[in-house]
Write a protein that holds these residues in place. Structure first.
Motif, PDB file in Angstrom:
ATOM      1  N   SER A 240       0.838  -1.195   0.000  1.00  0.00           N
ATOM      2  CA  SER A 240       0.000   0.000   0.000  1.00  0.00           C
ATOM      3  C   SER A 240       0.873   1.245   0.000  1.00  0.00           C
ATOM      4  O   SER A 240       2.065   1.196   0.330  1.00  0.00           O
ATOM      5  CB  SER A 240      -0.923   0.012   1.221  1.00  0.00           C
ATOM      6  OG  SER A 240      -0.212   0.420   2.371  1.00  0.00           O
TER       7      SER A 240
ATOM      8  N   ARG B  33      -4.004   3.788  -0.726  1.00  0.00           N
ATOM      9  CA  ARG B  33      -4.324   3.009  -1.912  1.00  0.00           C
ATOM     10  C   ARG B  33      -3.325   1.856  -2.042  1.00  0.00           C
ATOM     11  O   ARG B  33      -2.314   1.835  -1.356  1.00  0.00           O
ATOM     12  CB  ARG B  33      -4.266   3.901  -3.167  1.00  0.00           C
ATOM     13  CG  ARG B  33      -5.408   4.894  -3.273  1.00  0.00           C
ATOM     14  CD  ARG B  33      -5.069   6.034  -4.212  1.00  0.00           C
ATOM     15  NE  ARG B  33      -3.992   6.831  -3.654  1.00  0.00           N
ATOM     16  CZ  ARG B  33      -4.184   7.839  -2.786  1.00  0.00           C
ATOM     17  NH1 ARG B  33      -5.401   8.142  -2.400  1.00  0.00           N
ATOM     18  NH2 ARG B  33      -3.169   8.519  -2.303  1.00  0.00           N
ATOM     19  N   THR B  34      -3.619   0.944  -2.947  1.00  0.00           N
ATOM     20  CA  THR B  34      -2.700  -0.161  -3.187  1.00  0.00           C
ATOM     21  C   THR B  34      -1.715   0.228  -4.278  1.00  0.00           C
ATOM     22  O   THR B  34      -2.098   0.623  -5.372  1.00  0.00           O
ATOM     23  CB  THR B  34      -3.478  -1.419  -3.614  1.00  0.00           C
ATOM     24  OG1 THR B  34      -4.443  -1.060  -4.607  1.00  0.00           O
ATOM     25  CG2 THR B  34      -4.190  -2.022  -2.441  1.00  0.00           C
ATOM     26  N   ASP B  35      -0.432   0.125  -3.959  1.00  0.00           N
ATOM     27  CA  ASP B  35       0.610   0.481  -4.909  1.00  0.00           C
ATOM     28  C   ASP B  35       1.033  -0.727  -5.734  1.00  0.00           C
ATOM     29  O   ASP B  35       1.541  -0.589  -6.837  1.00  0.00           O
ATOM     30  CB  ASP B  35       1.814   1.056  -4.154  1.00  0.00           C
ATOM     31  CG  ASP B  35       2.690   1.937  -5.035  1.00  0.00           C
ATOM     32  OD1 ASP B  35       2.157   2.911  -5.590  1.00  0.00           O
ATOM     33  OD2 ASP B  35       3.885   1.631  -5.175  1.00  0.00           O
ATOM     34  N   SER B  36       0.852  -1.919  -5.190  1.00  0.00           N
ATOM     35  CA  SER B  36       1.153  -3.156  -5.925  1.00  0.00           C
ATOM     36  C   SER B  36       0.308  -4.286  -5.355  1.00  0.00           C
ATOM     37  O   SER B  36      -0.014  -4.299  -4.168  1.00  0.00           O
ATOM     38  CB  SER B  36       2.643  -3.518  -5.821  1.00  0.00           C
ATOM     39  OG  SER B  36       3.005  -3.771  -4.481  1.00  0.00           O
TER      40      SER B  36
ATOM     41  N   ARG C  46      -2.239  -2.485 -10.951  1.00  0.00           N
ATOM     42  CA  ARG C  46      -3.127  -1.655 -10.132  1.00  0.00           C
ATOM     43  C   ARG C  46      -4.163  -0.918 -10.968  1.00  0.00           C
ATOM     44  O   ARG C  46      -5.248  -0.596 -10.486  1.00  0.00           O
ATOM     45  CB  ARG C  46      -2.298  -0.649  -9.317  1.00  0.00           C
ATOM     46  CG  ARG C  46      -1.344   0.176 -10.153  1.00  0.00           C
ATOM     47  CD  ARG C  46      -0.596   1.199  -9.348  1.00  0.00           C
ATOM     48  NE  ARG C  46      -1.409   2.356  -9.061  1.00  0.00           N
ATOM     49  CZ  ARG C  46      -1.026   3.371  -8.281  1.00  0.00           C
ATOM     50  NH1 ARG C  46       0.153   3.339  -7.693  1.00  0.00           N
ATOM     51  NH2 ARG C  46      -1.817   4.395  -8.086  1.00  0.00           N
TER      52      ARG C  46
ATOM     53  N   ASN D   7      -7.133  -0.879  -8.061  1.00  0.00           N
ATOM     54  CA  ASN D   7      -6.697  -0.283  -6.799  1.00  0.00           C
ATOM     55  C   ASN D   7      -7.782   0.587  -6.156  1.00  0.00           C
ATOM     56  O   ASN D   7      -7.694   0.934  -4.977  1.00  0.00           O
ATOM     57  CB  ASN D   7      -5.396   0.491  -6.966  1.00  0.00           C
ATOM     58  CG  ASN D   7      -5.542   1.738  -7.805  1.00  0.00           C
ATOM     59  OD1 ASN D   7      -6.488   1.878  -8.575  1.00  0.00           O
ATOM     60  ND2 ASN D   7      -4.591   2.653  -7.668  1.00  0.00           N
TER      61      ASN D   7
END
Length: 314
Positions: free
Chosen positions: A55, A78-81, A101, A116
Motif C-alpha cells: 500500500s 491506496r494499493t501500490d502493488s 493496479r 486499486n
C-alpha cells in the motif's frame, strides 16, 4: 562430555527457536473480517493462495522521511502493488502473478473501475472480494505492507542486491541508479519498485521490478547469514512484524510457509492484457486479455502449472 555439551546446545537452540516462533506469532497484526464469506464466493481449491499487497500508506513516516523517500503527501491509502501467490500442494513451483493496479475490473457494488480503487473504496475486505470475483480464485491468506515497513525490512537485512537492467533517473521516486548488479538500501528499493520510468510499457516493467525485488528480499532474509545471526535476525523479525498486516487467521506458521514458497524461486508472470478501457471512476485502465487471463486463473484453481504460452504473454 563433548556429546553432552552439544546435546545441551541443541536443546537451547530448539527452545530459543520455539520461543522466537511464538514471539513472532504474538506480534503479528491481524485485520478482522478480511476473508469473511459472502454469497457466491469461490470455493476453496487445492493449494494455498495469498493476496500480497503493497500500500502507499505513509503511516509512521515523518514529514522529513516523506520528503527523503519522495513519497509525496497523498491523503488516504491506496494499493501500490498487488500480487497473487499460488503455493501448490505437490512438487510444482509456486506461481506469483502481478495484478496491475490500473486493471479495469468490476468492483462488487461499485461497477467498473481500476483495481486499486477497490481498496480505496472498501479497504482490504473489498479488495479481496474484488480479486476473488474477477479471478475466480479463493484467497486463503492476506498480507499488506506500507512504505515505512518496506524500508525498515530492507534496511534490517542490510540491503538487497538487485540487477538493475537499465539506468534509472526518476526524481519523482527519489531514485537514481546505474545499470548492473548493486545493493539497494531501503529508500532506493522503495523508489525502484515505485518508479514508472523505463520500457515501452512502464506499468508492465514496474510489475516485473516488483516481482524481482520481492524474490530478492525474501531470499536475503532467509539466508543463513541473516537468520543465524541474532544481530540481524531479531531486528528483521521486529521490522517484519511491525511492518506487515495480515488477516486475523494468518499466523507465524503461515508466514513461514510464505517465506519458503518465495524462496523456492516461484514462476512469475503478470495477468495477460492488451489495450485500454475507459472506466467512469478513473479514466484509462488496463484491459485484460479475457481468454488468456481465464486460462491463467483456471490453472491456479486446478493446482496445475500455468501454460507456457500464457507465461510468455505475461
Amino acid at each position: 562430555m563433548v556429546v553432552g555439551g552439544l546435546a545441551g546446545l541443541l536443546v537451547l537452540l530448539l527452545v530459543a527457536a520455539i520461543g522466537m516462533f511464538f514471539w513472532i506469532d504474538s506480534r503479528l497484526a491481524g485485520i478482522d473480517g478480511v476473508l469473511d464469506d459472502y454469497e457466491g464466493r469461490p470455493g476453496d481449491t487445492p493449494g494455498t493462495n495469498w493476496l500480497l499487497v503493497g500500500s502507499d500508506s505513509r503511516k509512521g513516516l515523518s514529514a522529513a522521511q516523506r520528503k527523503k523517500l519522495a513519497t509525496g503527501r497523498a491523503a488516504g491509502q491506496r494499493t501500490d502493488s498487488m500480487m497473487l501467490l499460488h503455493i501448490p500442494e505437490g512438487s510444482d513451483k509456486p506461481t506469483l502473478v502481478s495484478l496491475p493496479r490500473d486493471s479495469a475490473v468490476t468492483i462488487p457494488g461499485r461497477g467498473r473501475d481500476k483495481l486499486n480503487s477497490a481498496y480505496a473504496l472498501g479497504g482490504p475486505k473489498l479488495l479481496v472480494r474484488t480479486v476473488e470475483t474477477v479471478t475466480g480464485v479463493h484467497v486463503d491468506n492476506y498480507m499488506e505492507i506500507g512504505f515505512a515497513g518496506f524500508v525498515d525490512i530492507v534496511d534490517a537485512v542490510g540491503g538487497v542486491e538487485i540487477n538493475v537492467r537499465a539506468a534509472v533517473n526518476d526524481p519523482k521516486a527519489g531514485l537514481k541508479l546505474k545499470k548492473g548488479p548493486q545493493v539497494l538500501t531501503g529508500s532506493q528499493a522503495l523508489g525502484y519498485v515505485r518508479t514508472r520510468k523505463g520500457g515501452a510499457l512502464p506499468d508492465f516493467e514496474r510489475t516485473k521490478r516488483q516481482r524481482q525485488f520481492l524474490g530478492a528480499v525474501v531470499k536475503k532474509a532467509a539466508s543463513p547469514g541473516v537468520l543465524l545471526n541474532p544481530f540481524t535476525a531479531i531486528p528483521l523479525a521486529m521490522s517484519a512484524t511491525d511492518a506487515v498486516e495480515v488477516d486475523s487467521g494468518t499466523g507465524a506458521f503461515n508466514m513461514l510457509s510464505l517465506g519458503l514458497a518465495m524462496g523456492d524461486s516461484p514462476v512469475t508472470t503478470v495477468v495477460p492484457f492488451g489495450g485500454n478501457e475507459t472506466v467512469a471512476g478513473g479514466g484509462a485502465a488496463v484491459k485484460w486479455d479475457r481468454t488468456k487471463a481465464l486460462a491463467l486463473f483456471n490453472a491456479l484453481k486446478e493446482d496445475k502449472p500455468v501454460p507456457k504460452d500464457i507465461l510468455d504473454a505475461g
